[in-house]
Design a protein around this motif. Structure first.
Motif, PDB file in Angstrom:
ATOM      1  N   SER A 138       1.136  -1.148  -0.010  1.00  0.00           N
ATOM      2  CA  SER A 138       0.053   0.294  -0.072  1.00  0.00           C
ATOM      3  C   SER A 138       0.554   1.545   0.176  1.00  0.00           C
ATOM      4  O   SER A 138       2.773   0.861  -0.034  1.00  0.00           O
ATOM      5  N   LEU A 139       0.145   2.254   0.404  1.00  0.00           N
ATOM      6  CA  LEU A 139       0.717   3.987  -0.083  1.00  0.00           C
ATOM      7  C   LEU A 139       1.129   3.915   1.376  1.00  0.00           C
ATOM      8  O   LEU A 139       0.121   3.489   2.528  1.00  0.00           O
ATOM      9  N   PRO A 140       1.815   5.008   1.937  1.00  0.00           N
ATOM     10  CA  PRO A 140       2.212   4.946   3.583  1.00  0.00           C
ATOM     11  C   PRO A 140       1.393   5.909   4.103  1.00  0.00           C
ATOM     12  O   PRO A 140       0.301   7.020   3.152  1.00  0.00           O
ATOM     13  N   HIS A 141       0.656   5.572   5.420  1.00  0.00           N
ATOM     14  CA  HIS A 141      -0.293   6.867   5.533  1.00  0.00           C
ATOM     15  C   HIS A 141       0.329   7.078   7.445  1.00  0.00           C
ATOM     16  O   HIS A 141       1.865   6.592   7.606  1.00  0.00           O
ATOM     17  N   ARG A 195     -14.186  -2.123  -2.755  1.00  0.00           N
ATOM     18  CA  ARG A 195     -13.675  -0.467  -2.467  1.00  0.00           C
ATOM     19  C   ARG A 195     -13.810  -0.623  -1.707  1.00  0.00           C
ATOM     20  O   ARG A 195     -14.257   0.971  -0.826  1.00  0.00           O
ATOM     21  N   GLY A 196     -12.850  -1.118  -0.303  1.00  0.00           N
ATOM     22  CA  GLY A 196     -12.604  -0.977   1.145  1.00  0.00           C
ATOM     23  C   GLY A 196     -13.776  -1.143   1.639  1.00  0.00           C
ATOM     24  O   GLY A 196     -13.555  -0.908   2.596  1.00  0.00           O
ATOM     25  N   GLN A 197     -14.562  -2.002   1.048  1.00  0.00           N
ATOM     26  CA  GLN A 197     -15.650  -2.440   2.398  1.00  0.00           C
ATOM     27  C   GLN A 197     -15.621  -3.676   3.395  1.00  0.00           C
ATOM     28  O   GLN A 197     -16.551  -3.830   4.166  1.00  0.00           O
ATOM     29  N   GLY A 207     -11.003   3.348   2.789  1.00  0.00           N
ATOM     30  CA  GLY A 207     -11.040   4.804   3.997  1.00  0.00           C
ATOM     31  C   GLY A 207     -11.469   5.995   3.092  1.00  0.00           C
ATOM     32  O   GLY A 207     -11.685   5.632   2.240  1.00  0.00           O
ATOM     33  N   ARG A 208     -10.929   7.007   4.258  1.00  0.00           N
ATOM     34  CA  ARG A 208     -10.828   8.507   3.156  1.00  0.00           C
ATOM     35  C   ARG A 208      -9.542   8.721   2.039  1.00  0.00           C
ATOM     36  O   ARG A 208      -9.701   9.420   1.561  1.00  0.00           O
ATOM     37  N   ARG A 209      -8.517   7.720   2.429  1.00  0.00           N
ATOM     38  CA  ARG A 209      -7.805   8.434   2.003  1.00  0.00           C
ATOM     39  C   ARG A 209      -6.928   6.632   0.975  1.00  0.00           C
ATOM     40  O   ARG A 209      -6.423   6.216   1.377  1.00  0.00           O
TER      41      ARG A 209
END
Length: 227
Positions: A138-141, A195-197, A207-209
């Motif tokens: 994933s991308l860094p959070h 879709r992240g659900q 989520g939002r990110r």
């Protein structure tokens, strides 16, 4: 490279001018049609201090270009994996081809409204994204608050990398996690989407990110695989 970058910048600039013209002809607070409309609305009325002296048009163009360029490698690699998996699973490829012949035919290209009828193709894409997520870590959070996850204390401000590859192959969530089983997404896991659900399948994050290019990416994957 500079020549191509200039051409892409010119294309996005024309898009921005077209969107501005449409907004000037109607109420700016009206229905948002796409991503660029959303950014225009978000930056409408922003002060120079809020934008830290950067021109709003530059922010909009750079953001759109970032999404388009970021999607190039991820979409290409996912298409390669999808084709490779089907080539190594002849029955799966045959089912997908027959489905396309029945619902689309060979006289025209598949279009977006056709996708809802191509359940085998949808399952192939889900399986591909599960086994080979385009961004495995994933991308860094960054955690905005201190929290505890699985018994581990995560301090505020911690840089986080999610191992999506491991999550998607978790034997507690998936039976035979490394196997390419098309039926998995046609029966018991039919309602799971990407879709992240559902947290056991999050190739685009959640989520939002989560990835803002998810709709574009899925549409390109589906239409190109049908071709």
């Amino acid at each position: 490279m500079k020549k191509v970058a200039k051409e892409m910048d010119n294309v996005v600039q024309r898009w921005l001018e077209e969107h501005k013209m449409k907004r000037s002809l109607c109420d700016a607070s009206g229905e948002q049609r796409d991503f660029m409309d959303a950014i225009l609305s978000a930056l409408h009325g922003s002060s120079d201090e809020h934008l830290q002296g950067v021109d709003a048009d530059i922010i909009i163009e750079a953001t759109c270009l970032a999404i388009l360029t970021a999607a190039t490698y991820t979409t290409t690699s996912t298409l390669i994996w999808a084709l490779a998996l089907m080539l190594n699973n002849e029955q799966v490829m045959k089912k997908a081809q027959e489905e396309i012949d029945i619902n689309v035919g060979r006289e025209r290209q598949a279009e977006e409204p056709d996708m809802k009828n191509l359940v085998n193709l949808q399952a192939v894409i889900k399986k591909t994204l599960r086994l080979y997520p385009p961004v495995p870590l994933s991308l860094p959070h960054e955690s905005t608050e201190e929290c505890t996850v699985g018994g581990y204390r995560i301090p505020k401000g911690t840089r986080l990398l999610l191992n999506l590859w491991k999550i998607h192959r978790d034997p507690q969530a998936w039976s035979d996690p490394s196997e390419f089983q098309l039926e998995r997404f046609l029966t018991s896991n039919k309602e799971i989407d990407v879709r992240g659900q559902n947290y056991k399948l999050i190739p685009f994050g959640s989520g939002r990110r989560m990835c803002p290019g998810i709709s574009l990416g899925l549409e390109v994957l589906q239409l190109t695989t049908c071709s």
